[in-house]
Enzyme design. Structure first.
Site: not given
Ligand SMILES: Cc1cc2nc3c(=O)[nH]c(=O)nc-3n(C[C@H](O)[C@H](O)[C@H](O)COP(=O)(O)OP(=O)(O)OC[C@H]3O[C@@H](n4cnc5c(N)ncnc54)[C@H](O)[C@@H]3O)c2cc1C
Length: 505
Positions: A14, A43, A51, A79, A335, A346
């Protein structure tokens, strides 16, 4: 063989990716599809993605999101591009604006005429001919005009926003559209024997969640795509050395609410500055081979616009992508699918384009693999395009003030990038391949911004009378300066569309 439409989707995670997927699936595949999202509060999320790039406007529009409501709900700002400080060489800066440079003339790209003038001795910043750049430097903002005859049609924008607030905003909409949220931690993935597809996941409290299709949005963990399906990971560290980031928000200060992201080169990486309405997001992206976490944190804290508003947060990553983003009935987004440092903002876009691809290739319960193969091929191309564009920034540096930057310039680059640079060097040509995510003018901005002036130009530019070209350049420069000076100040524009918050100046 199982036939028929997919009836149920389970999204694991989420964060921004999970809620973007939930909001899109619940709106765009309405007929009888049940969507459940499971996320673990314990987690948590990464939540530092703040951005973006312009296509996010199309995503929001497809979800029926009103821009003003979105800006208010996410404490967002507008932006117009990214300012790179100290990337080409210490003391230099350039803008990579959204939008385009000038206008094509007699079918020849604007930058080709600019190159010809430069060869004749005219020294001007090409950014003076991009309306977004001129407005950004002035701290002004206007959305694009829909009338192509208006100079304002050259505006183009993305957003800065609080990623946590964006996820919450999308969650409200998704839940309203019927998405069921479950809180819990996935501890086991239950697979069927025959094809190895996923049948269900088991939560820590023993609940079982079954579905036809699983969307892995579990972040770096890749609980399904890697944990269960063992997709494998292509490591880009040979090209992109950074593997850590330390992030901290601070009070608004310095230049205030700039309508652009700033990326400032530091001794072992670079620092981002992302202005939101109520605070500024900052982070130092660096390579642990050249810098300790303590040194990175100290450098970040010494370079903030105002007092830090939280404890610095350390994030570890390996730049790269899964070898396959879709296996069987598991599709990875966000991610979980891969990550490249946020130098060109991106990642959230990769979530968006993954969702678009999934919708366009939405499978049935046979999961024949045909859709997955196409999805994976396109995802690979797009990930690799991002990798090449980011590698370009490091490759073209002239900095030699630290081992990190000396090594960056010497590091090998992917063949696809080498080919692009070689073509540019001869006559300033940029060819986009496979619907390249980055527009030709984005390449031009970074190539010229980092000091790589080609040896020649497209001789088609010689066919236009130089005196006429000169007149047009003079007029255009004045037109853009005038248009920008009439735009509202960025902070004032936000205060108008999203009243109510405490606005930074
Ligand atoms: C340093 C950094 C800077 C960034 N800056 C930018 C930016 O400027 N612009 C941009 O476009 N993107 C940026 N990103 C990337 C961006 O943050 C992510 O692409 C975006 O937030 C999507 O993250 P996500 O939802 O894939 O993962 P996460 O935010 O990590 O979410 C993962 C989810 O999975 C859940 N989860 C994990 N394991 C389990 C489990 N076993 N059971 C149940 N739930 C679980 C967690 O609780 C969470 O809800 C950046 C990333 C980093 C690391």
């Amino acid at each position: 063989m199982t036939n028929g439409p997919v009836r149920s989707v389970l999204i694991v995670g989420g964060g921004t990716a999970g809620w973007m997927a939930a909001a899109a699936l619940s709106r765009m595949i309405p007929t009888g599809l049940s969507v459940t999202l499971v996320e673990s509060d314990a987690i948590g999320t990464i939540g530092v993605g703040e951005a973006t790039i312009p296509p996010i406007r199309a995503f929001n529009a497809a979800l029926g999101i009103d821009e003003a409501e979105f800006i208010a709900a996410t404490a967002g700002s507008f932006k117009l591009g990214i300012e790179f400080v100290g990337w080409g060489a210490t003391g230099e800066r350039y803008l990579h604006p959204f939008g385009v440079f000038g206008f094509d003339q007699e079918g020849v790209r604007f930058h080709q005429h600019w190159l010809r003038r430069r060869a004749a001795g005219v020294r001007e910043d090409i950014a003076d001919y991009a309306l977004c750049a001129v407005a950004a430097r002035e701290g002004r903002f206007m959305p694009p005009a829909s009338d192509p005859a208006s100079v304002l049609s050259q505006m183009n924008h993305a957003y800065h926003f609080d990623a946590g607030l964006y996820a919450a905003f999308l969650r409200t909409r998704a839940e309203r559209a019927g998405v069921v949220r479950v809180e819990g931690e996935v501890v086991e993935v239950i697979k069927e024997g025959e094809r190895g597809n996923v049948n269900a996941v088991r939560l820590a409290d023993s609940r079982i969640l079954a579905a036809d299709l699983f969307v892995d949005c579990s972040g770096f963990r890749g609980v399904l795509i890697e944990g269960a399906m063992q997709a494998g990971y292509e490591d880009w560290t040979p090209w992109l050395a950074c593997d850590r980031a330390v992030a901290v928000p601070c009070a608004t200060g310095g230049d205030g609410l700039t309508p652009f992201t700033r990326s400032t080169a530091r001794p072992a990486g670079w620092q981002w500055r992302i202005p939101l309405q109520h605070r500024t997001g900052n982070g130092y992206v660096y390579s642990s081979a050249y810098l300790s976490d303590d040194e990175a944190t100290a450098t970040l804290l010494a370079n903030l616009d105002g007092p830090a508003l939280a404890e610095p947060r350390l994030l570890r990553f390996t730049a790269g992508r899964r070898r396959r983003q879709w296996i069987g009935n598991v599709v990875a987004l966000g991610l979980a699918g891969g990550f490249a440092e946020p130098l060109e903002s991106t990642s959230i876009h990769m979530v968006q384009s993954g969702i678009s691809r999934l919708l366009a290739l939405f499978p049935d319960r046979e999961f024949s693999g045909v859709e997955a193969a196409t999805f994976n091929r396109q995802a690979d191309v797009q990930y690799d395009q991002v990798r090449d564009f980011l590698a370009l920034h490091y490759h073209l540096t002239h900095r030699d003030d630290s081992p990190f930057w000396r090594d960056a310039a010497a590091r090998a680059i992917p063949d696809t990038l080498a080919e692009k640079i070689a073509l540019w060097k001869r006559a300033g040509r940029v060819f986009r391949r496979d619907d390249d995510l980055f527009a030709e003018d984005s390449w031009v901005a970074v190539l010229l911004g980092q000091g790589l002036v080609p040896g020649g130009w497209d001789r088609m530019a010689d066919l236009t009378d130089p005196a006429m070209v000169e007149q047009r350049f003079v007029r255009l420069r004045a037109l853009f300066a005038d248009a920008a000076s009439r735009m509202p100040r960025h902070a004032d524009y936000i205060a108008r569309v999203a009243p109510g918050r405490q606005h930074a100046a």
